[in-house]
Design an enzyme around this catalytic site. Structure first.
Site, PDB file in Angstrom:
ATOM      1  N   HIS A 152      35.102  49.474  61.015  1.00 56.12           N
ATOM      2  CA  HIS A 152      35.993  49.157  62.067  1.00 56.12           C
ATOM      3  C   HIS A 152      37.728  50.020  61.991  1.00 56.12           C
ATOM      4  CE1 HIS A 152      33.518  45.455  62.571  1.00 56.12           C
ATOM      5  NE2 HIS A 152      33.925  45.089  61.760  1.00 56.12           N
TER       6      HIS A 152
ATOM      7  N   HIS B  47      46.254  50.114  58.599  1.00 57.43           N
ATOM      8  CA  HIS B  47      45.276  51.006  59.464  1.00 57.43           C
ATOM      9  C   HIS B  47      45.263  51.061  60.388  1.00 57.43           C
ATOM     10  CE1 HIS B  47      45.483  46.572  60.399  1.00 57.43           C
ATOM     11  NE2 HIS B  47      45.415  46.612  61.367  1.00 57.43           N
TER      12      HIS B  47
ATOM     13  N   HIS C   5      44.266  51.811  65.117  1.00 56.04           N
ATOM     14  CA  HIS C   5      43.682  51.621  66.285  1.00 56.04           C
ATOM     15  C   HIS C   5      43.821  52.523  67.083  1.00 56.04           C
ATOM     16  CE1 HIS C   5      42.888  47.100  65.004  1.00 56.04           C
ATOM     17  NE2 HIS C   5      44.602  47.171  64.240  1.00 56.04           N
TER      18      HIS C   5
ATOM     19  N   HIS D 198      48.870  49.491  61.701  1.00 49.72           N
ATOM     20  CA  HIS D 198      49.450  48.016  61.804  1.00 49.72           C
ATOM     21  C   HIS D 198      49.960  48.432  60.474  1.00 49.72           C
ATOM     22  CE1 HIS D 198      47.800  46.741  65.456  1.00 49.72           C
ATOM     23  NE2 HIS D 198      48.681  47.339  65.711  1.00 49.72           N
TER      24      HIS D 198
ATOM     25  N   THR E 143      44.279  40.711  65.500  1.00 46.90           N
ATOM     26  CA  THR E 143      43.414  40.968  66.377  1.00 46.90           C
ATOM     27  C   THR E 143      42.309  41.838  66.274  1.00 46.90           C
ATOM     28  OG1 THR E 143      44.006  43.463  65.523  1.00 46.90           O
ATOM     29  CG2 THR E 143      45.675  42.526  67.388  1.00 46.90           C
ATOM     30  N   THR E 144      41.311  40.909  65.126  1.00 47.58           N
ATOM     31  CA  THR E 144      39.951  41.270  64.998  1.00 47.58           C
ATOM     32  C   THR E 144      39.560  39.429  64.297  1.00 47.58           C
ATOM     33  OG1 THR E 144      40.079  41.400  62.027  1.00 47.58           O
ATOM     34  CG2 THR E 144      40.731  43.606  64.158  1.00 47.58           C
TER      35      THR E 144
HETATM   36 ZN   LIG Z   1      44.747  45.492  63.425  1.00 42.27          ZN
END
Ligand SMILES: [Zn+2]
Length: 370
Positions: free
Chosen positions: A208, A233, A235, A252, A320-321
């Site tokens: 992801h 991580h 995005h 994040h 957000t996941t």
């Molecule tokens: Zn995130």
């Protein structure tokens, strides 16, 4: 991990997932109804070896079931069985089992009811996967459910993929949001106290995103609580939108306090010069899903990433996941940091788009810390 590894260590996807599966299964197995249980089994049940399942169990040696399974796992690991697609564990039906208080109903004929055993284990694994720990960590304990950013498994479908993902649709304080300065609560706010230092870390491609798992004592103190940095991580593009602008990327930084509450700091990335911290991560970026690479000792210093200007937006939101758990304290730093076009391109080759769409604010107050 205190020593500099001569070569970055790599593990294969499949091995990691299997190991996770096995670990996740260790608890359910200890609680599961007695019978024959297979790990990593595909949904359709193969012709059951009912003979084996119904075979008389070996005499009790006085060891608990948990111990027995641990021994089997250890044996399997030593003998290299983990390389196989399936691992068969036998649970002694004569061993006394401690039934979980009000968890799952025990099947009527535990010794032979393989289907019920599997259902039990799947339900238990799902319950474990739904724990907030799995959260925003993108660690994907829920690896048996394939969620993504487009198509049938995209954000619109997350809530339907699994009951535990229901909050993704029903939640009223979801992230990310569009932050409009004019709608924020402006005024003084406490200074975010970052205590980051050069630390050991490993980087994983979890399918992801690219995630860096941190060791050591990196903390953020805010609202009277100290949160420890677990991982960060990326995005692409930024999930956050600020004053109608979506940034090229966002980092994040996920922190957790002793009470289990999460605090996430977002560092927005704008095209510009090469980002030194990102350069370090990309150098060790694992290209295949499930790959993990250990980085040199004390390699990651997140002071390199933080902007000079520490003003921020603050609000309550969610992961957000999936499972989109709420009660996450968000701080979006206002000043973006640079990322070069080459760095953007490199990430985009692996993750062309891994950002959840904007969620409704639903009357939430967003603080603009001056
Ligand atoms: Zn995130």
């Amino acid at each position: 991990m205190s020593q500099y590894p001569a070569h970055p260590t790599r593990r294969t996807t499949s091995l990691r997932l299997r190991t996770t599966c096995l670990l996740a299964l260790a608890l359910p197995l200890a609680l599961a109804p007695a019978g024959l249980v297979r790990a990593n089994e595909p949904a359709p049940a193969p012709a059951a070896k009912s003979g084996a399942a119904a075979a008389p169990s070996s005499p009790s040696s006085g060891k608990g079931i948990g111990k027995d399974i641990a021994a089997q796992l250890r044996e399997a690991m030593e003998s290299g069985q983990l390389q196989k697609k399936q691992l068969t564990l036998k649970v002694n039906a004569d061993e006394p089992t401690k039934a979980p208080a009000a968890a799952m109903p025990a099947p009527a004929q535990p010794a032979t009811n393989l289907k019920a055993s599997r259902q039990y284990i799947r339900a238990k694994a799902a319950a474990l996967a739904a724990k907030p720990d799995a959260a925003e960590s993108h660690q994907d304990n829920a690896h048996e459910v394939h969620w993504g950013y487009e198509g049938d498994a995209g954000p619109q479908a997350w809530s339907k993929l699994k009951p535990e993902f229901g909050t993704c649709a029903s939640g009223k304080r979801q992230s990310p949001i569009h932050i409009e300065e004019s709608a924020t609560l402006q005024g003084p706010a406490e200074v975010l106290q970052f205590s980051y230092k050069p630390s050991n870390a490993s980087v994983v491609n979890n399918g992801h995103t690219i995630q860096v798992d941190m060791s050591g004592d990196n903390t953020l103190t805010v609202r009277g609580s100290t949160f420890k940095l677990l991982q960060f991580h990326f995005h692409n593009p930024s999930e956050e939108r600020v004053n109608f602008k979506t940034y090229a990327m966002v980092v994040h930084l996920v922190h957790k306090n002793d009470a289990g509450q999460l605090a996430v700091v977002a560092v927005l990335l704008d095209p510009g010069v090469t980002n030194t911290l990102i350069n370090k991560v990309w150098t060790y970026m694992p290209l295949e899903v499930g790959d993990r690479v250990s980085m040199p000792a004390y390699f990651i210093d997140l002071n390199e990433l933080l902007p000079e200007d520490r003003r921020y937006y603050q609000f309550m939101g969610s992961l957000t996941t999936p499972p989109c758990s709420e009660d996450v304290l968000w701080m979006v730093l206002k000043q973006p940091r640079p990322v070069s076009q080459d760095q953007l391109k490199l990430f985009a080759r692996i993750f062309p788009h891994n950002a959840r769409p904007i969620q409704p604010v639903n009357g939430r107050v967003v603080r603009s810390a001056q």
